[in-house]
Design a protein around this motif. Structure first.
Motif, PDB file in Angstrom:
ATOM      1  N   ASN A  67       1.056  -1.315  -0.100  1.00 35.01           N
ATOM      2  CA  ASN A  67       0.199  -0.095  -0.013  1.00 35.01           C
ATOM      3  C   ASN A  67       0.490   1.292   0.069  1.00 35.01           C
ATOM      4  O   ASN A  67       2.604   1.094  -0.045  1.00 35.01           O
ATOM      5  CB  ASN A  67      -1.003  -0.031   1.075  1.00 35.01           C
ATOM      6  N   LYS A 100      -2.596  -4.162  -7.399  1.00 33.32           N
ATOM      7  CA  LYS A 100      -3.029  -2.795  -6.854  1.00 33.32           C
ATOM      8  C   LYS A 100      -2.682  -1.853  -7.775  1.00 33.32           C
ATOM      9  O   LYS A 100      -2.199  -2.281  -8.859  1.00 33.32           O
ATOM     10  CB  LYS A 100      -1.747  -2.551  -6.051  1.00 33.32           C
ATOM     11  N   TYR A 126      -7.753  -1.793  -4.710  1.00 37.34           N
ATOM     12  CA  TYR A 126      -7.186  -3.205  -4.996  1.00 37.34           C
ATOM     13  C   TYR A 126      -8.250  -3.913  -6.305  1.00 37.34           C
ATOM     14  O   TYR A 126      -9.445  -4.426  -5.919  1.00 37.34           O
ATOM     15  CB  TYR A 126      -6.361  -4.460  -4.475  1.00 37.34           C
TER      16      TYR A 126
END
Length: 333
Positions: A99, A147, A153
């Motif tokens: 992330n 991603k 996602y």
């Protein structure tokens, strides 16, 4: 006299400086590609290139530790470090993502935890489940992940035969496309059907997937999923029963690169939806002062981060080539 001594001293200093530079600079060889690093990692299950270009990977520990897997990192200088051992009974068949905060995420399929996303925490010293994909008609089962440019996602939910978009920060799972049936069918939203998606790559809400079986003689399809005014459109770009696609990756320009098993790296022509060989076979490489070769036909995993290429395979060490397109172009002249 003093000026003569100073002049002589300058000449001697210049001579030794040039000699030192000459000794430290490796001899350039025509057609050679400079590699940032090559690292002996053993067999890698999956790897991810994080926000700061640190590489994290899972893989085999050793033959004596059948029940454990490693979670290791490779820093920007190519130095490998051990971080954590994983329980193979839970985390075998895993895939990694990340992330924007630099946390590494992982899912594992084919077991009781296949609806969960795990996150490495406390400076990568432990792994915890932090998000469970909500069931749709059936219980969710993550089969692939990509991603997007934000912290959302795309996942292929094998349990419901559909692509869903998840946003762990708000605990949401948004339907994208999929009829719920096991079929290869183009169309919009729930009109489209999927079979066995095992590879995904996304950029700017454009998603590429490999849908089929990674088995020789079985059909493999490269498909594109994009958001249009009428919804999510699914188009089959390429179908083959002769090639196996090992990895797909999208570069900073949005171009799709495909690693074809035993054939090398191919690039998708966006105009006519065909694959052409980008680079395959043996590549001459320079690593520091050393000269070696790299056979791209032996690669089995590939990632592109910005303009940098990362490769690994059972037959060679983990390799990084920064600014790879410029270097490969120059090497081909």
């Amino acid at each position: 006299m003093k000026q003569q001594i100073l002049a002589l001293s300058f000449v001697i200093t210049l001579f030794y400086s040039c000699s030192s530079d000459s000794e430290s600079a490796p001899e350039a060889i025509k057609g050679e590609v400079k590699v940032d690093y090559r690292v002996d990692t053993g067999v890698i299950e999956d790897f991810v290139v994080n926000t700061d270009n640190t590489v994290y990977y899972t893989g085999q520990l050793n033959s004596a530790s059948q029940n454990l897997m490693v979670f290791n990192k490779i820093d920007l200088d190519g130095k490998k470090s051990s971080l954590l051992n994983l329980d193979k009974s839970i985390f075998f068949n895993n895939r990694l993502s990340y992330n924007s905060a630099g946390q590494v995420l992982m899912f594992t399929f084919d077991n009781a935890h296949s609806d969960e996303l795990f996150r490495f925490e406390n400076n990568f010293s432990e792994v915890k489940s932090f998000y469970t994909v909500k069931p749709d008609i059936n219980a969710a089962s993550i089969g692939a992940i990509a991603k997007n440019d934000d912290d959302t996602y795309f996942i292929f939910d094998y349990g419901n035969m559909a692509i869903r978009k998840i946003a762990p920060g708000i605990n949401a799972a948004i339907p994208v496309a999929g009829s719920g049936l096991k079929e290869v069918k183009d169309g919009f939203n729930t009109e489209a059907g999927f079979s066995d998606i095992y590879l995904m790559a996304a950029k700017n809400n454009v998603l590429y997937v490999v849908d089929g079986l990674a088995i020789e003689g079985k059909q493999n399809n490269i498909r594109k999923v994009e958001l249009l005014d009428a919804g999510w459109k699914v188009s089959t770009l390429i179908s083959t029963t002769t090639d196996i696609y090992s990895s797909i990756a999208v570069d900073s320009n949005g171009d799709l690169f495909v690693l074809v098993q035993k054939k090398g790296i191919y690039k998708l022509n966006q105009q006519n939806s065909t694959l052409s060989l980008y680079k395959g076979g043996e590549l001459k490489v320079q690593i520091g002062k050393d000269h070696s070769t790299l056979n791209l036909n032996d690669a089995d995993k590939m990632k592109i981060k910005g303009n940098d290429l990362y490769l690994t395979g059972n037959m060679f060490a983990f390799t990084k080539i920064s600014d790879f397109q410029a270097k490969l172009l120059e090497a081909g002249k």
